[in-house]
Design an enzyme around this catalytic site. Structure first.
Site, PDB file in Angstrom:
ATOM      1  N   HIS A  21     -45.169  -8.101  79.946  1.00 21.11           N
ATOM      2  CA  HIS A  21     -44.385  -7.630  81.098  1.00 21.11           C
ATOM      3  C   HIS A  21     -43.483  -6.466  80.672  1.00 21.11           C
ATOM      4  CE1 HIS A  21     -44.526 -12.211  81.860  1.00 21.11           C
ATOM      5  NE2 HIS A  21     -45.443 -11.675  82.641  1.00 21.11           N
ATOM      6  N   CYS A 143     -64.429 -19.862  84.089  1.00 24.70           N
ATOM      7  CA  CYS A 143     -63.679 -18.647  84.383  1.00 24.70           C
ATOM      8  C   CYS A 143     -63.455 -17.926  83.054  1.00 24.70           C
ATOM      9  CB  CYS A 143     -62.340 -19.005  85.028  1.00 24.70           C
ATOM     10  SG  CYS A 143     -61.108 -17.703  84.814  1.00 24.70           S
ATOM     11  N   HIS A 146     -59.635 -18.017  81.970  1.00 19.07           N
ATOM     12  CA  HIS A 146     -58.961 -19.287  81.675  1.00 19.07           C
ATOM     13  C   HIS A 146     -59.832 -20.273  80.904  1.00 19.07           C
ATOM     14  CE1 HIS A 146     -56.429 -17.518  84.815  1.00 19.07           C
ATOM     15  NE2 HIS A 146     -55.449 -18.138  84.169  1.00 19.07           N
ATOM     16  N   LYS A 295     -54.566 -14.284  71.198  1.00 18.88           N
ATOM     17  CA  LYS A 295     -53.849 -14.177  72.470  1.00 18.88           C
ATOM     18  C   LYS A 295     -52.421 -14.708  72.347  1.00 18.88           C
ATOM     19  CE  LYS A 295     -54.939 -14.625  77.277  1.00 18.88           C
ATOM     20  NZ  LYS A 295     -55.798 -14.987  78.343  1.00 18.88           N
TER      21      LYS A 295
HETATM   22  N1  MSP Z   1     -48.469 -11.420  90.102  1.00 18.06           N
HETATM   23  C1  MSP Z   1     -49.563 -10.693  89.611  1.00 18.06           C
HETATM   24  C2  MSP Z   1     -49.439  -9.217  89.940  1.00 18.06           C
HETATM   25  C3  MSP Z   1     -49.306  -8.888  91.386  1.00 18.06           C
HETATM   26  S1  MSP Z   1     -49.043  -7.193  91.638  1.00 18.06           S
HETATM   27  C4  MSP Z   1     -49.245  -6.970  93.249  1.00 18.06           C
HETATM   28  C5  MSP Z   1     -49.684 -10.855  88.108  1.00 18.06           C
HETATM   29  N2  MSP Z   1     -48.567 -11.213  87.469  1.00 18.06           N
HETATM   30  S2  MSP Z   1     -48.459 -11.438  85.877  1.00 18.06           S
HETATM   31  O1  MSP Z   1     -47.157 -11.995  85.659  1.00 18.06           O
HETATM   32  O2  MSP Z   1     -49.557 -12.178  85.385  1.00 18.06           O
HETATM   33  O3  MSP Z   1     -48.437 -10.011  85.266  1.00 18.06           O
HETATM   34  C6  MSP Z   1     -49.601  -9.357  84.842  1.00 18.06           C
HETATM   35  C7  MSP Z   1     -49.173  -8.050  84.243  1.00 18.06           C
HETATM   36  O4  MSP Z   1     -48.237  -8.283  83.159  1.00 18.06           O
HETATM   37  C8  MSP Z   1     -50.264  -7.218  83.589  1.00 18.06           C
HETATM   38  O5  MSP Z   1     -51.014  -6.483  84.521  1.00 18.06           O
HETATM   39  C9  MSP Z   1     -49.425  -6.342  82.687  1.00 18.06           C
HETATM   40  O6  MSP Z   1     -48.712  -5.416  83.439  1.00 18.06           O
HETATM   41  C10 MSP Z   1     -48.460  -7.360  82.123  1.00 18.06           C
HETATM   42  N3  MSP Z   1     -49.028  -8.080  80.984  1.00 18.06           N
HETATM   43  C11 MSP Z   1     -49.037  -9.437  80.819  1.00 18.06           C
HETATM   44  N4  MSP Z   1     -49.562  -9.723  79.592  1.00 18.06           N
HETATM   45  C12 MSP Z   1     -49.907  -8.592  78.960  1.00 18.06           C
HETATM   46  C13 MSP Z   1     -50.342  -8.286  77.647  1.00 18.06           C
HETATM   47  N5  MSP Z   1     -50.595  -9.195  76.746  1.00 18.06           N
HETATM   48  N6  MSP Z   1     -50.446  -6.975  77.327  1.00 18.06           N
HETATM   49  C14 MSP Z   1     -50.105  -5.974  78.183  1.00 18.06           C
HETATM   50  N7  MSP Z   1     -49.662  -6.242  79.408  1.00 18.06           N
HETATM   51  C15 MSP Z   1     -49.745  -7.510  79.921  1.00 18.06           C
HETATM   52  O7  MSP Z   1     -50.750 -10.614  87.589  1.00 18.06           O
END
Ligand code: MSP
Length: 510
Positions: A21, A143, A146, A295
């Site tokens: 994030h 999936c 997951h 991961k």
């Molecule tokens: N809630 C949805 C997004 C909705 S947008 C309309 C979601 N949330 S999430 O909390 O899973 O966030 C995913 C996003 O977090 C990824 O697309 C990226 O921006 C960031 N990341 C989460 N883990 C990540 C990594 N390990 N590496 C890089 N970014 C990643 O999906």
């Protein structure tokens, strides 16, 4: 005035803020600051995604009701970004009344247009992804994200005629080569679009899920979480009112990782087409941060928390590492060892030493008073200035391509040059000869120009450091922008040096 709009994904509140994030959020923050430095009016949106099964399950696991649960974790995201100095302009929550009302409005509109129908659907549903999978998409019946076999669910639901927009979407991607970038993700989307697109199930029966936005045309259903979530990018501007929607929306730059490519590259533009809204400008997709151990996951105990990184290494050092280490678009490895190596080499040595050496000499030889430059500069002075001018040009073109690591590389190559300039001109030796004192003053003046230029160019990447440099030089914003050689008034006094980035001793070296 030129405008630009940056968004991060709205993060699910079933997890607490981590490295992934933080990366996307730091990139959005850097870009916002960068475009502002070019004179753009920029708007930066982040927020939290709070509906759906996942969230209900997380609340249940925590033994609290969904509302208190989402309030707590959303608050945690917000305070984390605040404490990390992330300068977002608006923080949206999908549980905000305005957002819920906006989603209802859009749903009603596409329903009235005839793009929504009621039908029966049976399919493989992954609760983790909150979506149905086709047989083909499953890997060994599981999936792929997951590693779990989805549940087979059959129920009556509302569908969005996504298939109707397939050709228009393909045309758009062909006619706008940087609509989805970098290229590899554009190619991935086009490959996916070679198969016929299915319609999208956009409802969940209330008998199964209550935690969502009710459908305006059927109170027995709530909105599918992705249909609700994607609309945040527009609803935030709508809430802001005035002409925000008109001026910022067409300039929208979404930042996401590859995990949510399909929802953003396929669901989202077709939803916009159906709603009669213009498309976003760019979908910018980056890779994944992976740990040495694979991961990042809570169960493996290897989750990197931004506030802990800030505490231990400083936010700017962490930002520098994230932006310097990952080539936007590709995966990158995270390790503390790599972080420490970068901090020691690039920040403590290269940047930190340069600044403290220059400031220390300025204090020692001239009591901090900046000396005047003679009319004719030595060849090496011009070279130094030109090197920084070139680095700035390179930085600009790399920023336009989202190649942050190369932008920083260009800047650090100029820094190397400045360090060599000190060694070659050797003001510390020259100072022993009183006849050469004015040349020493000029050399240091050029080096202070280096520090001033760094303060200006580093600001989007390392805002605290940039401010610190400005404070040490004791210059205001307009002096910061002045051309080389014109940044310091006669008699200007700079401050005493301080250690910007202490070297980090690792166990191995102790
Ligand atoms: N809630 C949805 C997004 C909705 S947008 C309309 C979601 N949330 S999430 O909390 O899973 O966030 C995913 C996003 O977090 C990824 O697309 C990226 O921006 C960031 N990341 C989460 N883990 C990540 C990594 N390990 N590496 C890089 N970014 C990643 O999906």
């Amino acid at each position: 005035m030129e405008r630009i709009y940056f968004t991060t994904p709205i993060y699910y509140v079933n997890a607490e803020p981590h490295l992934g994030h933080t990366y996307t959020t730091v990139v959005a923050d850097t870009l916002t600051r960068y475009y502002r430095s070019l004179g753009y009016e920029a708007f930066f949106l982040t927020g939290t995604d709070e509906h759906g099964d996942k969230i209900v399950q997380a609340a249940e696991a925590g033994g609290v009701d969904p509302k208190s649960y989402v309030d707590r974790v959303s608050g945690l995201f917000r305070s984390t970004w605040d404490r990390c100095g992330i300068a977002y302009d608006y923080f949206i929550r999908t549980t905000d009344p305005h957002h819920q009302e906006f989603v209802g409005r859009i749903l009603q509109k596409i329903y009235d247009n005839g793009d929504v129908y009621f039908g029966e659907y049976g399919g493989h549903y992954c609760y983790g992804c909150e979506r149905f999978y086709t047989e083909k998409e499953l890997v060994d019946g599981k999936c792929p994200d997951h590693q779990k076999a989805p549940d087979y669910i059959s129920e009556k639901n509302y569908f969005f005629r996504m298939s109707k927009y397939q050709d228009r979407l393909i045309e758009t991607i062909h006619s706008r080569p940087d609509f989805i970038r970098p290229d590899r993700y554009r190619a991935e989307v086009l490959a996916f679009l070679r198969e016929p697109l299915e319609d999208l199930c956009i409802s969940r029966p209330k008998s199964r899920l209550q935690w969502g936005i009710p459908l305006p045309f059927d109170a027995n259903y709530v909105t599918y979480v992705w249909f609700d979530a994607l609309l945040n990018y527009v609803s935030a501007l709508d809430r802001r009112g005035g002409n925000s929607l008109q001026i910022f929306w067409p300039k929208a730059n979404h930042l996401i990782a590859k995990d949510i490519l399909k929802t953003h590259a396929i669901y989202w533009p077709t939803m916009l087409m159906a709603a009669g809204l213009p498309l976003f400008d760019h979908l910018n997709v980056h890779g994944y941060w992976v740990m040495d151990s694979g991961k990042m996951s809570k169960s493996l105990g290897n989750v990197i928390r931004p506030l802990e990184m800030k505490e231990r290494f400083g936010m700017d050092a962490f930002r520098y590492f994230l932006l310097r280490e990952m080539a936007f678009g590709q995966d990158a490895k995270f390790s503390e060892e790599a972080l420490v190596t970068r901090i020691n080499a690039d920040l403590a040595n290269n940047l930190g030493n340069l600044v403290s050496r220059v400031l220390a000499m300025q204090q020692k030889y001239f009591a901090g008073i900046v000396q005047s430059l003679s009319a004719d500069w030595a060849a090496e002075d011009n070279e130094l200035r030109d090197k920084f001018a070139r680095a700035e040009e390179e930085l600009k073109s790399f920023m336009a391509e989202l190649q942050f690591h190369r932008a920083l590389e260009a800047l650090w190559s100029a820094l190397d040059h400045a360090n060599r300039y000190i060694v070659q001109t050797a003001p510390f030796t020259m100072v022993k000869d009183p006849a050469k004192l004015s040349r020493v003053g000029a050399i240091l003046h050029h080096l202070l120009e280096v520090v001033r230029t760094l303060s200006r160019l580093l600001a989007p990447f390392m805002p605290d450091t940039a401010n610190e440099l400005r404070t040490l030089l004791d210059v205001n914003e307009s002096a910061l922008q002045a051309p080389w050689g014109q940044g310091f008034a006669a008699g200007h006094k700079i401050k005493a040096p301080k250690v910007l980035f202490p070297r980090i001793e690792t166990d191995a070296k102790k």
